[in-house]
Scaffold this motif. Structure first.
Motif: not given
Ligand code: ADP
Ligand code: GLC
Length: 486
Positions: A17, A20, A23, A309, A314, A336, A363, A365, A390
Motif C-alpha cells: 500500500k 487509498g 484500500d 502522502r 494534500k 505523519f 514514514g 506505518d 479515505l
Molecule cells: P491518497 O490515496 O490520495 O493517498 P486517501 O485518503 O484515499 O488518499 O488514502 C490514503 C490511505 O493511505 C489511507 O488508508 C491512509 O491511512 C494511508 N496513509 C497515508 N499516509 C500514510 C502513512 N504515512 N502511513 C500509513 N498510512 C498512510
C-alpha cells in the motif's frame, strides 16, 4: 447470473500500500463477492505481494514478454479473506524492494512502461482464456497502471471480431497519468494506429491513463463531485475534453470504508477501544498519542492530526501557514506521512519551532496511522483536490471531526459545523470553500469554537460516528454498471 469480474490494480491492502488505491483494491472485490459476483484480482508480482499470498500455483508460462524473460502467471489466495489473486511473476520487472513505482531517489523507474504494460496485457489475456478454468466477463482496471488493459482488449476485439470482455476503468487520481516518451509505444505491441490523438497519444507522448479513458467501455471515478470537476478545464489535467466527450459513460461512485479494518470498537491496532455510546476510551487514545509524539500531556488541548502522502495535492503547505494560529489558541498538531522532501523539511522545521505543540514524523506505518486517526480531535485533510479521500471517512468513524477543503470526495462526505447545520443535526466536521489562508483559518476557528461547547462537540462526534460509508451502496452501483454492460 453470476458476473465474473477481474480487478486489475498495482497495490492491494494488506499486501502492499502507498495510498487509498490499495484500500479500495483490498475491500471492493470482497464487497462485490458478498453481493454474489465472482471477483478475482490481478497484481504485479512485487516482493510484498508474492510474500503475502498463500497457495501460489502456476497458471501459465508466458516466456519472454516486455523485456522480461520467463514471465509466469500464478494464482494464490489472500490469507485474510480467501480472495483469489492472480499474480505476475517477472523478477526483472517487479523484484525491487520499496515503492512500487519509484526508485530510492523518488524517481519513476525507467522501465515503468514495460512494467505496467505487462499488467494490462495479462489482464486482456485472462479475458481470452489464459486460465482455462476461469475468465472474466468484466475487466475492471484501476488507475494508469492498468490503463492499457482496455487498449489490449480493444486490439483483441479488432483481431477476432468480438470483444473478449467488457471493461470498466476507474480513475482514482487524474494527477498521475502514466506518461512516457512516444518511442516507447513500439514496446507495447499495440496496433500502430492506436498511437493517435484518438487513442493513446497525448500531446506527442504516450499516456496510459488516456489509453484507459479512451478504450474502456465505462469510466468511473471515486466521488460524484470529482466526476464533475474533472470535466472542467481547471481540474481535467488536459483530459477534460475527452472526459466531457465521454460524459455519458462516466459516473462517480463514492469509495467506502472497510469497517472490519477501521472500527474504533474493535481496532486491533489500538490499545484502548471506544464507540459512539462509550467515548471515554477516545481520551485514552488521545493521551497515548500525545505521549507517543512527545507533546504536552494536556487533555483539553484541541489536537489536530494528519496522516497523508506529503505531496502538492494534500495542501499541507497551506496548513503549515496556519500552525501559529493553532498554537496561539492552545491547540496541538501531529503530522505523519512521507513524500516530497521539501514539504518534509518544511514540516520538520515547524515542529522544531513548537516542540510542545507540534510533532512531525516521516514514514509509512499502519499502526501509527490508526493511532493518529483515533487519538486526534480533528483530522485535517486540506487537499487542493481530492478524488475521494479515505482518511476523512476513517476520521468520521473514529469521532475525530474532519477538517476539509470543499472539493471532490471531501465535499461529498463532510458537512460543516455551521450554525444551521448544527441546529439541523447535520454537522460532521469543518469545511472551507476557498483554498487560501483565510478560508482555512475560518474552519480552524470553527473547530475551536465548537470544542469550547463540549456538549455540542460530543453530539457532533456521535453523529460523525453514526455515518454509514460502508462499501454496500457503492458495490451495488458497480454491480449495476457491470449488469448494464453485459
Ligand atoms: P491518497 O490515496 O490520495 O493517498 P486517501 O485518503 O484515499 O488518499 O488514502 C490514503 C490511505 O493511505 C489511507 O488508508 C491512509 O491511512 C494511508 N496513509 C497515508 N499516509 C500514510 C502513512 N504515512 N502511513 C500509513 N498510512 C498512510
Ligand atoms: C487516490 C486519491 C484519493 C482516493 C484514492 C482511492 O489516491 O488521491 O482521493 O481516495 O485514490 O480511490
Amino acid at each position: 447470473m453470476t458476473i465474473r469480474a477481474l480487478h486489475v490494480a498495482s497495490e492491494l491492502y494488506p499486501l502492499l500500500k502507498t495510498g487509498g488505491l490499495a484500500d479500495v483494491a483490498g475491500a471492493l472485490p470482497s464487497a462485490l463477492i458478498e453481493r454474489g459476483a465472482d471477483v478475482r484480482v490481478l497484481l504485479p508480482g512485487f516482493p510484498a505481494v508474492l510474500a503475502g499470498l498463500r497457495d501460489l500455483q502456476p497458471v501459465a508460462q508466458l516466456g519472454s514478454r516486455f523485456g522480461a524473460p520467463d514471465v509466469t502467471l500464478e494464482r494464490g489466495t489472500l490469507p485474510t479473506n480467501g480472495l483469489a489473486v492472480y499474480v505476475i511473476r517477472a523478477a526483472s520487472l517487479y523484484d525491487r524492494p520499496g515503492n512500487p513505482y519509484l526508485n530510492d531517489e523518488h524517481v519513476p523507474y525507467g522501465d515503468n512502461a514495460q512494467r505496467f504494460a505487462l499488467l494490462g496485457w495479462i489482464a486482456a489475456q485472462l479475458a481470452q482464456q489464459l486460465d482455462p478454468t476461469w475468465s472474466p466477463q468484466i475487466v475492471h482496471a484501476h488507475d494508469w497502471h492498468a490503463g492499457l488493459a482496455p487498449a489490449y482488449l480493444k486490439a483483441a476485439e479488432r483481431e477476432h471480431g468480438r470483444a473478449p470482455a467488457r471493461s470498466v476503468f476507474t480513475i482514482h487520481n487524474l494527477a498521475y497519468q502514466g506518461i512516457f516518451p512516444a518511442h516507447q509505444f513500439s514496446l507495447l505491441g499495440l496496433p500502430h494506429d492506436f498511437f493517435n490523438m484518438h487513442g493513446v497519444e497525448f500531446y506527442g507522448q504516450l499516456s496510459f491513463l488516456k489509453a484507459g479513458l479512451y478504450y474502456t467501455d465505462r469510466i468511473t471515478t471515486v466521488s460524484p463531485t470529482y466526476a464533475r470537476e474533472i470535466q472542467t478545464l481547471a481540474h481535467g489535467g488536459g483530459l477534460d475534453a475527452l472526459l466531457r466527450h465521454r460524459a455519458h459513460d462516466l459516473s462517480g461512485i463514492l469509495n467506502g470504508v472497510d469497517y472490519t479494518v477501521w472500527n474504533p470498537a474493535a481496532d486491533q491496532l489500538l490499545a484502548t477501544h471506544y464507540s459512539a455510546s462509550r467515548l471515554a476510551g477516545k481520551l485514552a487514545c488521545k493521551e497515548a498519542l500525545q505521549k507517543r509524539f512527545g507533546l504536552a500531556q494536556k487533555s483539553d488541548a484541541l489536537l489536530f492530526g494528519v496522516v497523508s502522502r506529503l505531496t502538492e495535492q494534500k495542501g499541507l503547505d497551506l496548513l503549515l501557514g496556519a500552525v501559529p494560529e493553532i498554537v496561539k489558541r492552545g491547540g496541538q498538531l501531529v503530522v505523519f506521512g512521507t513524500g516530497d522532501p521539501a514539504l518534509e523539511n518544511g514540516l520538520k522545521m515547524v515542529a522544531q519551532a513548537h516542540p510542545e505543540s507540534v510533532a512531525v514524523e516521516l514514514g509509512f506505518d499502519e499502526t501509527l496511522a490508526h493511532t493518529i486517526i483515533a487519538g486526534s480531535d480533528v483530522v485535517a485533510v486540506p487537499s487542493r483536490f481530492e478524488p475521494c479521500g479515505l482518511t476523512q471517512l476513517y476520521a468520521l468513524a473514529y469521532g475525530s471531526l474532519p477538517l476539509v477543503h470543499c472539493v471532490g470526495g471531501l465535499a461529498d462526505t463532510v458537512a460543516d459545523a455551521s450554525l444551521e447545520n448544527l441546529a439541523d443535526d447535520f454537522a460532521t466536521g469543518f469545511v472551507f470553500d476557498r483554498f487560501d489562508p483565510k478560508g482555512l483559518a475560518g474552519a480552524i476557528r470553527r473547530a475551536f469554537a465548537l470544542y469550547a461547547r463540549r456538549t455540542e462537540w460530543k453530539a457532533t462526534q456521535r453523529r460523525a460516528m453514526r455515518q454509514d460509508f460502508g462499501w454496500g451502496a457503492s458495490a451495488e452501483r458497480y454491480l449495476a454498471l457491470y449488469r448494464e454492460l453485459l
